[in-house]
Structure formats: C-alpha cells, structure tokens
Design an enzyme around this catalytic site. Structure first.
Site, mmCIF file in Angstrom:
data_model
loop_
_atom_site.group_PDB
_atom_site.id
_atom_site.type_symbol
_atom_site.label_atom_id
_atom_site.label_comp_id
_atom_site.label_asym_id
_atom_site.label_seq_id
_atom_site.Cartn_x
_atom_site.Cartn_y
_atom_site.Cartn_z
ATOM 1 N N VAL A 168 29.948 -14.886 54.444
ATOM 2 C CA VAL A 168 31.626 -15.100 53.902
ATOM 3 C C VAL A 168 31.799 -14.138 53.098
ATOM 4 O O VAL A 168 31.241 -13.794 51.890
ATOM 5 C CB VAL A 168 31.351 -16.520 53.322
ATOM 6 C CG1 VAL A 168 32.723 -16.872 52.865
ATOM 7 C CG2 VAL A 168 31.288 -17.499 54.323
ATOM 8 N N CYS A 169 32.927 -13.355 53.381
ATOM 9 C CA CYS A 169 33.449 -12.336 52.391
ATOM 10 C C CYS A 169 33.994 -12.760 51.087
ATOM 11 O O CYS A 169 34.776 -13.713 50.955
ATOM 12 C CB CYS A 169 34.570 -11.708 53.025
ATOM 13 S SG CYS A 169 35.340 -10.559 51.901
ATOM 14 N N ILE A 170 33.135 -12.400 49.889
ATOM 15 C CA ILE A 170 33.572 -12.898 48.493
ATOM 16 C C ILE A 170 34.970 -12.737 48.221
ATOM 17 O O ILE A 170 35.411 -13.627 47.700
ATOM 18 C CB ILE A 170 32.813 -12.304 47.463
ATOM 19 C CG1 ILE A 170 32.730 -12.891 46.283
ATOM 20 C CG2 ILE A 170 32.887 -10.627 47.585
ATOM 21 C CD1 ILE A 170 31.887 -12.431 44.999
#
Lengths: 130, 133, 103
Positions: A75-77
């Site tokens: 999951v992209c921060i």
C-alpha cells in the site's frame, strides 16, 4: 507479473477484476511479484469494513489470497496517509491514538519506489483502475 | 546486462477533477531515483495538465502545475504531447507551459515534443512498462 | 513486439475505447473488460463499426464473465471477437510484450 490496483473496494470494479486476474494467474502457476495499491486502491487495505454477509468481502479476499500464496501486497504510504490507512508505526508516528491503526492482514505500507521496482523486476505489469 | 527499462507514464485526464494527474506526477518524481528510461505521454484531456497559468485558489486546492517545470531536475527529458489531442481541443503548443532540461552542453532545451497520433502509438509500442492512472 | 490494450469503460461513457483503437498497431490485441464490454455488442451500430474496423489488423477480445454479469449473451457480440475468461486474460497478458490500460 506485477499488478497495480488504483481504486478502492466496491465503488469501482477495478479491485474485483484485479483480484480475479491475480487469482487466475496464480492458479496458472505464474509468479505475482507484487500487488501495489495506489490512489484510492489503498482503501482495499482497511481492516474496518463490515460489508453485508451475503456480499463478497473485498478486503478479506485480498488478505486470504495473500496468505494462501505468500503475495506481497504493498500500500503506497503517500496515498495511504492522504486517505487514512495506517499501520501501527504510522498511527504512532502521527499521534493518532491507541487503536487507530487500521491496516488489514497481508498488506504492508511502503513507498512508491516499490511500484517502480515491481515494474523493473516483473516481466509484465497490469494496471486496474477507473 | 542492464536492467534499465523504458517506463511510460500515460496521462489522459484533466487536472483537479480527479487526483490522477497529481498522484501520477508523484510516481514520476519518486521513480527518478531508479534511473530508468522515462517518458511522459500527454494525450486526450491529459494535455490540460500542461496548460500555462493554472490558478487553483478559487477551488481551494494546491496548484501542483509548477512541479511539471521541475521535471528536468529529476532527469525526465521526454515529455510527449499529442498533436491531435491539442487540435481537437482548440489548443496549440503556445498554450503549454515551458518544460526544459539541461542538455550535455548545459543549455536549457525544451523537454516537450509535440507528436502526432501515429508517432505516439509508436512511442507507446516501444515501452517496457506502461503506467496508466 | 505487441501490446495488449485493456478498455474498462463503455464507449458511450468515455472516449477510452476510441482512443485505444486509435493508438493500437497491427498485431496488437484489445480486451474489453468491466463496463467496457458494452462496446462488444453488435447491435450498437456506431461502436460495432468502430470495433469491426480494427479487425483483422488487431485481435479483439471480450471478458465473458463481465458480459454475463451485464446480461449480454455471447451471441450478441460483434463477429470476430473472441470471448475469454480470466485465465484467458492472463494468457493475453503473458502473450503480449506489454499491457496498456485505457482508463
């Protein structure tokens, strides 16, 4: 293969299509290097959804697929921070309070570099979006 | 054997109505660290992302258009804009912001190349990884 | 070297099918998925013509489960298009050098 999911659960079919595709690819013996969740795709990773019993549980679908096949689901921060998807360390770092962390099992939060790296390492990259 | 791949970022949507223009640009900037062969394509309504003089104060969102002008600093030198997409929308190269990079002689040269549809198709067909947003 | 183009929106909703077809090269494949399967219906003259014009230079595919979900019988699909399932989708991705999503 690498899979990119740009939309969240339920509102768009993208996550479902990506899930069916990934499942089929694994069943055919392909290696899925990473599933990367970007934009609203990060919303697939919240543990807090309570969908109706007679409907599919999108988050559980992904978490169970990951557990069964050892999938790397990232999951992209940056996108996660914008949309309120936090793991324990992020929740603590941003002072969100006890119990605020909502990342579902099987997902990990990491940087956009993981998307580029997936593009470099995988033979094929498929994007599912709106 | 080099593991440099040709990455194309495809932009087909106008800015602000959706988040894709902003968040795709963020991928480009982070991606620069990986030193791959990067190109950006702007076609269909994506050409609106590069229009000059965007003022976002009225809609209450951050104006990220200036970031496109910094692309040269991130080693992104190939910005392809589709001619037919501009023409269909009554736009021309003059409507677009200047995006430059330093060439080997340390001169500022334009990173933007207006290409026709057929050439855009060829550019797309030459890529290893295509990221759509 | 060839590309698999995926189109996930109806041609009545978005220009993505037209744009994909305008950028596809001979030898490429186009796969209609999700609401994009609306573009596979032979009865919609305008879009059927668009799709038909791309053949035989390009191969056209449509995702069967998405047709069924929308009550579109396979017999309603434009002639020359191949119906595939998710396993077929995977094969298409593997069989072309790159996949481009037209969103």
């Amino acid at each position: 293969m690498a899979v990119v999911v740009n939309e969240g659960p339920y509102t768009h079919q993208a996550s479902d299509t990506a899930y069916q595709f990934t499942k089929a690819a694994l069943e055919k013996g392909h290696e899925i290097y990473r599933v990367f969740f970007y934009h609203d795709g990060v919303n697939n990773a919240t543990r807090l959804t309570v969908p109706p019993q007679d409907e599919r549980n999108v988050q559980k679908n992904w978490s169970e697929l990951a557990e069964k096949h050892g999938l790397d689901m990232v999951v992209c921060i940056a996108a996660a921070q914008r949309r309120g998807i936090l793991d324990d360390s992020e929740a603590k770092r941003h002072g969100k309070g006890e119990g605020a962390a909502n990342l579902a099992p099987g997902f990990r939060i990491s940087g956009l570099g993981q998307l580029i790296e997936a593009g470099i390492q995988a033979d094929r990259l498929v994007v599912f979006g709106d | 054997m080099s593991d440099t791949k040709r990455f194309l970022y495809v932009n087909r949507k106008a800015p602000h109505g959706t988040v894709y223009a902003l968040e795709s640009l963020e991928v480009v900037l982070i991606g620069a660290a990986f030193e791959q062969d990067v190109s950006l394509a702007f076609l269909d309504d994506g050409v609106f992302q590069l229009i000059k003089k965007q003022v976002t104060t009225g809609i209450g969102v951050k104006n990220f258009a200036p970031t496109y002008r910094a692309l040269g600093d991130y080693d992104v030198k190939k910005v392809f804009v589709e001619r037919e997409s501009l023409e269909e929308r009554g736009l021309s190269e003059d409507d677009l912001m200047a995006i430059t990079h330093e060439n080997d002689d340390e001169e500022d040269v334009s990173s933007v190349e207006i290409v026709d549809r057929a050439r855009m198709a060829e550019i797309m067909a030459a890529q290893d990884v295509i990221l759509s947003f | 070297m060839s590309t698999l183009h995926t189109v996930n929106k109806s041609p009545f909703d978005r220009g993505s099918l037209a744009s994909a077809l305008a950028h596809a090269l001979p030898g490429d494949a186009i796969l209609l998925i999700e609401d994009g399967v609306v573009g596979a219906r032979a009865a919609a003259q305008k879009t059927a013509d668009l799709v038909q014009a791309a053949m035989p230079a390009c191969s056209l595919y449509v995702l069967g489960p998405d047709l069924a979900a929308r009550g579109i019988p396979v017999t309603d699909v434009v002639g020359g298009m191949t119906v595939v399932d998710y396993a077929g989708f995977v094969d298409l991705v593997a069989g072309h050098d790159r996949t481009q999503a037209w969103l």
